[in-house]
Motif scaffolding. Structure first.
Motif, PDB file in Angstrom:
ATOM      1  N   ILE A  78      -6.547  -2.800   5.623  1.00  0.00           N
ATOM      2  CA  ILE A  78      -6.009  -3.292   5.152  1.00  0.00           C
ATOM      3  C   ILE A  78      -6.443  -5.007   5.240  1.00  0.00           C
ATOM      4  CG2 ILE A  78      -3.604  -4.108   5.392  1.00  0.00           C
ATOM      5  CD1 ILE A  78      -3.739  -1.350   3.717  1.00  0.00           C
ATOM      6  N   LEU A  97      -4.196   3.125   8.935  1.00  0.00           N
ATOM      7  CA  LEU A  97      -4.402   1.371   7.860  1.00  0.00           C
ATOM      8  C   LEU A  97      -5.164   0.939   8.951  1.00  0.00           C
ATOM      9  CD1 LEU A  97      -1.077   1.651   5.886  1.00  0.00           C
ATOM     10  CD2 LEU A  97      -3.205   2.726   4.817  1.00  0.00           C
ATOM     11  N   HIS A 111      -8.724   3.062   5.562  1.00  0.00           N
ATOM     12  CA  HIS A 111      -8.393   2.687   4.626  1.00  0.00           C
ATOM     13  C   HIS A 111      -8.321   1.268   5.914  1.00  0.00           C
ATOM     14  CE1 HIS A 111      -7.111   5.682   1.797  1.00  0.00           C
ATOM     15  NE2 HIS A 111      -6.204   6.454   2.961  1.00  0.00           N
ATOM     16  N   HIS A 129       0.691   4.577  -2.973  1.00  0.00           N
ATOM     17  CA  HIS A 129       0.674   5.225  -2.024  1.00  0.00           C
ATOM     18  C   HIS A 129       1.672   6.554  -2.274  1.00  0.00           C
ATOM     19  CE1 HIS A 129      -2.953   3.114  -1.648  1.00  0.00           C
ATOM     20  NE2 HIS A 129      -3.645   4.007  -2.213  1.00  0.00           N
ATOM     21  N   TRP A 168       0.930  -0.916  -0.120  1.00  0.00           N
ATOM     22  CA  TRP A 168       0.077  -0.412  -0.093  1.00  0.00           C
ATOM     23  C   TRP A 168       0.577   1.013   0.108  1.00  0.00           C
ATOM     24  CZ3 TRP A 168      -0.912   4.235   2.582  1.00  0.00           C
ATOM     25  CH2 TRP A 168      -1.905   5.432   2.421  1.00  0.00           C
TER      26      TRP A 168
END
Length: 521
Positions: free
Chosen positions: A204, A180, A202, A46, A42
């Motif tokens: 995960i 995350l 987000h 990003h 990730w």
């Protein structure tokens, strides 16, 4: 099976789920590697190496710190210039092993946080879920220093210093740019108090077996996150090709007064955006609230008003049971007591908002709602909630408050806030994952009332009475989500300062069109 993206857990529930994985044979080290690999991927996706070549990793003593150290190792192997700082010298065994290997690889092990000052990105792995003690002393000083720097910060699982369940700050906390959340959504991610520190959140996913989730949360978890898929399923779409206006709902909207004339207009326009077949606006005789293009069967000339311009009463000739849903409250004023009492006594699905709630609070609200034969949907903001449900304020989070209120009142409760929560009398709670402070404007709640009422009327029409409760719940889920997404879309174009109610209305239909298009295979 409930999608992982819907599940929301407390710290204790997450401990139990992870405990089942370890008891079944999943090595802790293997899970740490898997999680860290996904975090690293990730980060690489990003934060491109060419733009963010130097990454600072702050590692704590537990397994959250272990995750961070594995991430540091993997970023190093992918070409990033990595520097690690660990403010505590003593680690858990597995984290200690990763620390030793980090040093073996020659990755810079900093003696102070200052060595990370010129990094392009910081990874926060100090403390994960389950933190109970406040951050104090030298570590608190480090946290405050990080918050003064300008680099983006990515926190693993939760920003260090946040309580997993309440979202409260324990002493001090990292202000993250991204969080995350590992495995399952943590309750703290939906707390108003945590929002300024979470940044963008987000999930995960690390492939937790559903059987282990179900063993702890049950087959249908009590707390869930509203996803776009859930919201779309609750919309009255697609329509039958041969439908007509009387098959797609008739909403009675009781609203407005001389003092608050705009509320009825905005609620009516929100209802129009819902696609409902017919809207009847019941407003004071002197109030002309029906704009061009609003499909309204006007009652302006037949509804008497009080001396101060509120609805005195609804005409006796008016058959309230002929409407699929009644929405009552925006801009009524407290003088419309008789009007509210009559709609509460009507055996039709009912939505109460604003002064409808404030008038209800002056009655005996819980008995009044429990005696209704049809389902009720309440949409209070925190102030209205406090007046309506005295003594039900729970200290930990709005979700508990909404659940208690729904249980005692036997009504569906939409408790509005930065992250609106929706509670059903049977105990199920739904959390809004995304919204925007752009909606903190007078009138946005009136639009929501009309939108929810119109959606509910379309779901109720033609259905058996036993299905009306589900219709109101689906309308609440879909309408709250749609309203929030339109607010976000409007803010992206006009900024958080530029989303007045009419701007929000103009974004409702384009937002739905875009969301439905995204759902197509």
């Amino acid at each position: 099976m409930v999608p992982i993206q819907q599940c929301v857990v407390t710290a204790e529930q997450m401990r139990q789920i992870e405990g089942r994985l370890f008891a079944a044979g999943m090595p802790v080290a293997a899970l740490m590697e898997k999680v860290a690999q996904r975090i690293t991927t990730w980060l690489e996706d990003h934060f491109d190496l060419r733009i963010y070549p130097r990454i600072g990793v702050v590692a704590g003593p537990g397994h959250n710190g272990g995750d961070a150290l594995v991430v540091a190792r993997e970023l190093h192997s992918r070409g990033y210039d990595v520097r690690v700082y660990a403010p505590l010298a003593k680690f858990k065994d597995l984290t200690q092993a990763h620390a030793e290997y980090i040093k073996h690889l020659g990755i810079l092990w900093a003696e102070s946080l200052a060595a990370l000052a010129d990094c392009d990105l910081l990874v926060d792995g100090l403390f994960g879920f389950g933190l109970e003690r406040p951050i104090e002393g030298a570590i608190a000083t480090d946290v405050e220093q990080i918050n003064q720097w300008s680099q983006p910060v990515v926190s693993i699982d939760l920003p260090s210093g946040l309580h997993t369940d309440s979202g409260n700050v324990l002493g001090t906390a990292i202000r993250a740019s991204h969080t995350l959340c590992l495995g399952l959504w943590k309750r703290g991610c939906f707390q108003d108090s945590a929002l300024p520190l979470l940044g963008r959140v987000h999930l995960i996913d690390f492939d937790i077996p559903w059987s282990d989730i179900e063993a702890v949360l049950g087959q249908r978890p009590q707390v869930g996150r509203i996803t776009a898929a859930i919201a779309r399923e609750g919309l009255p779409l697609p329509r039958l090709a041969n439908t007509h206006k009387y098959r797609v709902g008739h909403l009675l909207l009781v609203a407005g007064s001389q003092t608050y004339s705009g509320a009825a207009l905005l609620a009516g326009l929100g209802a129009r955006a819902s696609g409902v077949g017919m809207v009847t606006l019941a407003v004071p005789a002197s109030l002309k609230a029906s704009p061009d293009g609003l499909p309204t069967r006007g009652l302006d000339d037949s509804v008497p008003r009080t001396p101060d311009g509120a609805i005195a009463q609804l005409p006796d000739s008016m058959d309230l049971e002929s409407y699929d849903v009644i929405a009552c409250g925006p801009g009524l004023s407290l003088a419309a007591n008789a009007c509210v009492q009559r709609v509460i006594a009507t055996p039709s699905p009912l939505l109460l908002d604003a002064d409808g709630l404030n008038i209800l609070a002056t009655l005996t609200p819980i008995p009044a709602l429990k005696q209704r034969s049809a389902p009720t949907l309440l949409t209070p903001h925190p102030g209205e909630f406090k007046r309506l449900f005295k003594g039900l304020e729970a200290p930990d989070w709005p979700g508990s408050q909404a659940q208690a209120a729904a249980h005692y009142s036997q009504a569906i409760v939409v408790l509005k806030g930065a992250r609106t929560v929706i509670a059903h009398p049977r105990g199920h709670l739904w959390l809004t994952p995304d919204s925007t402070p752009a909606l903190a404007r007078g009138g946005s709640g009136d639009i929501l009332t009309g939108l929810l009422g119109g959606l509910a009327a379309q779901k109720v029409v033609g259905g058996a009475a036993a299905s009306h409760d589900l219709a109101l719940m689906n309308a609440a889920l879909s309408g709250v989500w749609w309203h929030a997404q339109a607010g976000r879309a409007a803010a992206a174009v006009h900024s958080e300062l530029g989303v007045d109610p009419l701007t929000l209305l103009h974004h409702l239909t384009p937002t739905l069109v875009r969301e439905m298009a995204d759902a197509q295979p």
